[in-house]
Write an enzyme that holds these catalytic residues in place. Structure first.
Site, short mmCIF file in Angstrom:
data_model
loop_
_atom_site.label_atom_id
_atom_site.label_comp_id
_atom_site.label_asym_id
_atom_site.label_seq_id
_atom_site.Cartn_x
_atom_site.Cartn_y
_atom_site.Cartn_z
N ALA A 15 9.05 6.17 -6.85
CA ALA A 15 8.92 7.42 -7.74
C ALA A 15 7.79 7.99 -7.80
CB ALA A 15 9.64 7.25 -9.12
N GLY A 16 6.78 7.97 -6.95
CA GLY A 16 5.52 8.63 -6.94
C GLY A 16 5.77 10.29 -6.62
N ALA A 18 6.39 11.78 -3.63
CA ALA A 18 7.27 12.01 -2.59
C ALA A 18 8.59 11.78 -3.01
CB ALA A 18 6.82 11.25 -1.31
N GLY A 19 8.55 10.44 -3.81
CA GLY A 19 10.04 10.29 -4.23
C GLY A 19 10.49 11.33 -5.48
N PHE A 119 -13.23 21.35 -0.07
CA PHE A 119 -13.11 19.79 0.38
C PHE A 119 -13.36 19.42 1.97
CE2 PHE A 119 -10.98 16.23 -1.57
CZ PHE A 119 -11.07 16.57 -2.73
N GLN A 240 -7.87 5.06 6.41
CA GLN A 240 -8.81 5.87 6.02
C GLN A 240 -9.88 4.85 5.10
OE1 GLN A 240 -8.30 9.64 3.42
NE2 GLN A 240 -9.20 9.95 5.34
N HIS A 242 -12.31 5.65 2.46
CA HIS A 242 -12.99 6.78 1.41
C HIS A 242 -14.41 6.71 1.26
CE1 HIS A 242 -13.68 9.88 -1.43
NE2 HIS A 242 -12.40 10.28 -1.38
N LEU A 252 -12.12 4.94 -6.90
CA LEU A 252 -12.25 6.24 -6.17
C LEU A 252 -13.03 7.04 -7.08
CD1 LEU A 252 -11.57 8.07 -3.82
CD2 LEU A 252 -9.41 8.87 -5.36
N GLU A 255 -13.59 13.36 -3.65
CA GLU A 255 -14.46 14.01 -2.56
C GLU A 255 -14.91 15.29 -3.15
OE1 GLU A 255 -13.07 13.79 1.45
OE2 GLU A 255 -13.13 15.89 1.65
N ARG A 286 -13.77 12.58 6.35
CA ARG A 286 -14.20 11.25 5.72
C ARG A 286 -14.47 10.26 6.49
NH1 ARG A 286 -9.29 11.26 1.32
NH2 ARG A 286 -10.11 13.02 0.00
N HIS A 353 -8.52 3.27 1.53
CA HIS A 353 -8.14 4.20 0.80
C HIS A 353 -6.94 4.87 1.04
CE1 HIS A 353 -8.13 7.65 -2.04
NE2 HIS A 353 -8.19 8.55 -1.08
N GLU A 387 3.14 8.52 1.89
CA GLU A 387 2.27 7.78 2.46
C GLU A 387 2.69 6.64 3.41
OE1 GLU A 387 -1.21 6.49 0.10
OE2 GLU A 387 -1.91 5.31 1.66
N ARG A 398 -7.09 11.51 8.12
CA ARG A 398 -6.47 12.49 7.16
C ARG A 398 -7.77 13.27 6.37
NH1 ARG A 398 -5.55 12.75 1.61
NH2 ARG A 398 -5.99 10.43 1.09
N SER A 403 -3.22 14.71 1.52
CA SER A 403 -2.01 13.72 0.96
C SER A 403 -1.08 14.37 0.07
CB SER A 403 -2.95 12.54 0.56
OG SER A 403 -3.64 12.69 -0.39
N LEU A 404 -1.76 14.92 -0.99
CA LEU A 404 -0.65 15.38 -1.93
C LEU A 404 0.16 16.50 -1.30
CD1 LEU A 404 -2.96 15.42 -5.30
CD2 LEU A 404 -1.44 13.78 -4.52
#
Lengths: 597, 236
Positions: A15-16, A18-19, A119, A240, A242, A252, A255, A286, A353, A387, A398, A403-404
């Site tokens: 449940a991040g 994507a979920g 970015f 990756q 970071h 973290l 960037e 990166r 990362h 991910e 990436r 990613s988001l």
């Protein structure tokens, strides 16, 4: 042990971002959906994303999705599939605007539009100059996004099973996926979730490394479950690092700090990125920045008494800018580096990362495997996004903020595919195999009865040390070969882990042992895939594949322009072609070229 | 910091094994790199794997590892271990049912959060692009949207302890005001109706424990005050 059965149209694991994005699609279509999550949804690791989500809205600088697509293909070092990349970049504005409509508190420009910042690796006009493409909510974009998505799911009445950990994927005699088994932490009971469709959105496995920006929960659960169920893992050699994890702590630093004007400096105060990436400098991709930093450190130009880090300097920015655009970074820096970045630079080192590889999928979020000569044949009933999945949009490296975007676009796309496949009658509820829960029960019962084994903490530590030493930012043929032997040895040890805690109730010792089973699959896949790829590409750079005239940057397209597929059984490797053709016939493929920034 | 040993008095309870909760005296040797309370807990767990607590991001954004530390609620991952008086007394968050050790049942807390309809309500057909909001309007959400739902505030609030089923509590009310303050939200009057009751909002007696413990330096009391002002001004 009795095993309860529950039946749903669809089960989502994780449940991040994507979920939750997938869940919205399903809940709003009225499907009976269960979302299993081992932590309360807003505790998922999407919450830690900071800098932004990419979309070529063009709110501050001119932009379009063609430029974004070019940057993403180039960033991937041409290992990304161009059909999926086109799909993602074209969908970006739609999914970001949707999120704004859900209530996401984006920062704003003076004319009220979504604020965007530059970015790394994102450019105008095919690499010419930096572009403001990252849509941001201060430096808490992931937090704002995850909460907005959870809140929208509250509105949609999504059914969550909170603090349930999925154990194993259930496949029937045809190889079709018919659900998962899962354990409820509070009671210790195992249930079968029987479903027409199963979506994995379980995130990455950055915890295979010793030094990681990732949360404790990032243990590659979906990736491990897929591997155990015979699904190959794609491109797992690509991790990756970071550039800016807080030295020592690993936490973290976005960037976005460099997007707002931050500069990396070595011991003599030099802005060393000017030498490595004359054009984009600190905002190069990166992998490039991380390698440049490690080179500075290896050549004796690192900072501090041990010359083991470099400095991220924003002291030239106004305190107002820092307080407004980077407030979270200031907190983190004070908390974990003991430094107020308004007054002094932040000590940083490259830190593991993000997992570029994962469960192979197509742009629709369907899990695909080689079958009968077809390299990308969908597995009936099985989908993945975010991910844990490899679409592949990130290829060998990436870009930040992709990613988001990935989890929004492919979370939605996987959800749409499931809705379509169920409503069209393509998917039905197939019978459960008689042994559906056996593998999971055997794992639980081994832990219950194991004696004389090592602790999960010890074996986990051995795994993390091994990965860090043998598969880091720079890779060496000799270390990789030794690494394969070493990680297989750790994998053997992981089969005999022993837990002392036998309680049924909220047994975190058991949970960590089960998580280690997943991590170890990821670690094996990574080391074995990395040892085998005899070229340098993106984040995978080896000593025996240097930059030459014949092989610029050490990349060998003749032999290695292909995706790795690692199968757990026998640690077998196969390869499949990279999709160089975009999705639409009127979109030009991005031709192979040497990657410079 | 060098290696050092830290003493704990730890609340322990496993319903599968223990008749009742007890306080356990334990100590752990820390490595030089261990700075936060969570580092120490992870080390303790490597020695005794039955010690149970939630944790995830270890950087103060996920809200998992809230607990009562020497009598005050906070996040283990943001608490400097060397600044704590020893023995460090660790207890689960107060006022919620304990499941095991430092793990509490947060059902009531989330029920209150859900009760305020924590989502944007805007029934105007969505435009093709983003809804516009000026930087000043967006600024109104600062200090509200950053909540991580760790429950440090609500479980330090005596009003929430007495009426967890009736009083929304500081976290839920902060979220309520986050939507009221959002220029894109069209449900202000329904949101106020939803809090118009002797308990849901008005049980806040500005004790301000919530402000004192919030690990994100948010101010639920101020948000609650603003909702109360709106209630008053719409009544007159």
């Amino acid at each position: 042990m009795t095993v309860a059965k529950r039946t749903f149209d669809a089960v989502i694991v994780g449940a991040g971002g994507a979920g939750l994005r997938a869940a919205l699609q399903l809940s709003e279509a009225g499907l009976k959906t269960a979302v299993l999550t081992k932590v309360f949804p807003t505790r998922s690791h999407t919450v830690a994303a900071q800098g932004g989500v990419a979309a070529s809205l063009g709110n501050s600088t001119e932009d379009n999705w063609h430029w974004h697509m070019y940057d993403t293909v180039k960033g991937s070092d041409w290992l990304g599939d161009q059909d999926a990349i086109e799909f993602m970049c074209r969908k970006a504005n739609e999914v970001v605007v949707e999120l704004e409509h859900y209530g996401m508190p984006f920062d704003r420009t003076d004319n009220g539009k979504i604020y965007q910042r530059p970015f790394g690796g994102h450019s105008q006009n095919y690499g010419q100059s930096p572009v403001s493409r990252s849509c941001a909510a201060a430096d808490r974009t992931g937090h704002a996004m995850l909460h907005a998505l959870y809140q929208r799911n509250v509105r949609a009445n999504t059914q969550f099973f909170v603090e349930w950990i999925a154990l194993d994927l259930i496949r029937d005699q045809d190889g079709d996926v018919v659900g998962v088994t899962a354990l409820e932490l509070e009671t210790g009971e195992v249930s079968i979730f029987h479903s027409k469709a199963t979506i994995f959105a379980t995130g990455g496995a950055g915890r295979i490394f010793y030094s990681s920006t990732n949360a404790f929960i990032n243990t590659g659960d979906g990736v491990g479950m897929a591997a155990r169920a015979g699904i190959p893992l794609e491109d797992m050699e690509f991790w990756q690092f970071h550039p800016t994890g807080v030295a020592g702590a690993g936490v973290l630093i976005t960037e976005g700090v460099r997007g707002e004007g931050g500069i990396l400096r070595n011991a003599s105060g030099e802005r060393f990125m000017e030498r490595y990436a004359p054009n984009l400098k600190d905002l190069a991709s990166r992998d490039v920045v991380s390698r440049s930093m490690v080179t500075e450190i290896n050549e004796g130009r690192g900072c501090g008494p041990d010359k083991d880090h470099v400095l991220l300097d924003i002291t030239h920015l106004s305190p107002e800018t820092i307080m407004k655009r980077l407030p979270g970074i200031r907190e983190i820096s004070i908390q974990f580096a003991g430094v107020d970045p308004i007054k002094a630079p932040i000590p940083v080192v490259p830190t593991c990362h993000y997992q570029m590889g994962g469960i192979p999928t197509n742009y629709k979020g369907q899990v695909v495997v080689p079958k009968d000569g077809e390299p990308n044949s969908p597995v009936v009933g099985f989908y993945a996004a975010g991910e844990c999945a490899c679409a592949s949009v990130h290829g060998a490296n990436r870009l930040g903020t992709n990613s988001l975007l990935d989890l929004l676009v492919f979370g939605k796309s996987a959800g749409e595919s499931v809705v379509e496949d169920i409503q069209s009658g393509n998917l039905s509820l197939k019978p459960l195999p008689a042994d559906a829960a056996d593998a999971s029960l055997a794992r639980i019962s081994r832990l219950e009865n194991q004696t004389g084994g090592e602790s999960v903490a010890e074996v986990g530590q051995a795994m993390r040390r091994t990965m860090q030493k043998h598969a880091g930012v720079f890779r060496f043929d000799k270390l990789l070969k030794e690494g394969v032997t070493a990680i297989l040895d750790v994998a053997e040890r992981s089969k005999r882990t022993e837990i002392k805690d036998k309680s049924k109730v909220w047994n975190t010792a058991r949970m960590e042992a089960l998580e280690l089973d997943n991590l170890i699959e990821v670690a094996k896949a990574t080391m074995i895939s990395a040892e085998a790829r005899k070229e340098s590409r993106g984040a995978h750079v080896r000593d025996d594949a240097p930059d030459t005239a014949e092989f610029p940057n050490g990349r060998n397209d003749n032999e290695w322009l292909k995706h790795t597929l690692w199968y757990r059984e026998g640690n077998r490797l196969e390869y499949k072609p990279v999709t160089m053709k975009p999705l639409s016939h009127d979109v030009e493929p991005i031709a192979l070229a040497k990657r410079t920034y | 910091m060098s290696k050092r040993t830290v003493q704990f008095k730890m609340y322990r309870y496993d319903p599968d094994r223990d008749e009742k909760p007890y306080m356990q005296d334990i100590s752990v040797e820390l490595e030089e790199s261990d700075k936060k309370l969570l580092d120490a807990l992870v080390r303790l767990k490597a020695k005794d794997d039955s010690l149970s607590f939630r944790r995830s991001c270890r950087e103060g954004v996920c809200g998992s590892d809230a607990m009562n530390i020497n009598g005050k609620n906070g996040l283990a991952c943001l608490t400097d271990i060397d600044n704590l008086a020893q023995p460090i007394v660790l207890r689960p968050l107060p006022g919620l049912p304990v499941i095991r050790d430092l793990i509490v049942d947060m059902t009531q807390f989330f029920k209150q959060y859900h009760s305020i309809k924590p989502y944007l309500v805007n029934n105007t057909p969505a435009p093709e692009r983003e809804r516009l909001q000026s930087p000043e309007e967006r600024e109104e959400l600062n200090g509200l949207y950053e909540c991580i739902l760790c429950a440090c505030c609500s479980t330090s609030c005596p009003s929430f302890w007495w009426n967890p089923d009736k009083f929304v509590g500081p976290a839920g009310l902060l979220a309520a005001y986050r939507f009221i303050a959002d220029t894109r939200d069209e449900a202000t009057s329904e949101r106020l109706d939803n809090l118009e009751d002797p308990y849901r909002l008005f049980r806040c007696h500005t004790i301000m424990n919530c402000v004192d413990v919030c690990p994100k330096s948010l101010n639920p009391t101020r948000a609650i005050g603003k909702i109360k002002d709106m209630m008053v001004s719409r009544a007159v």
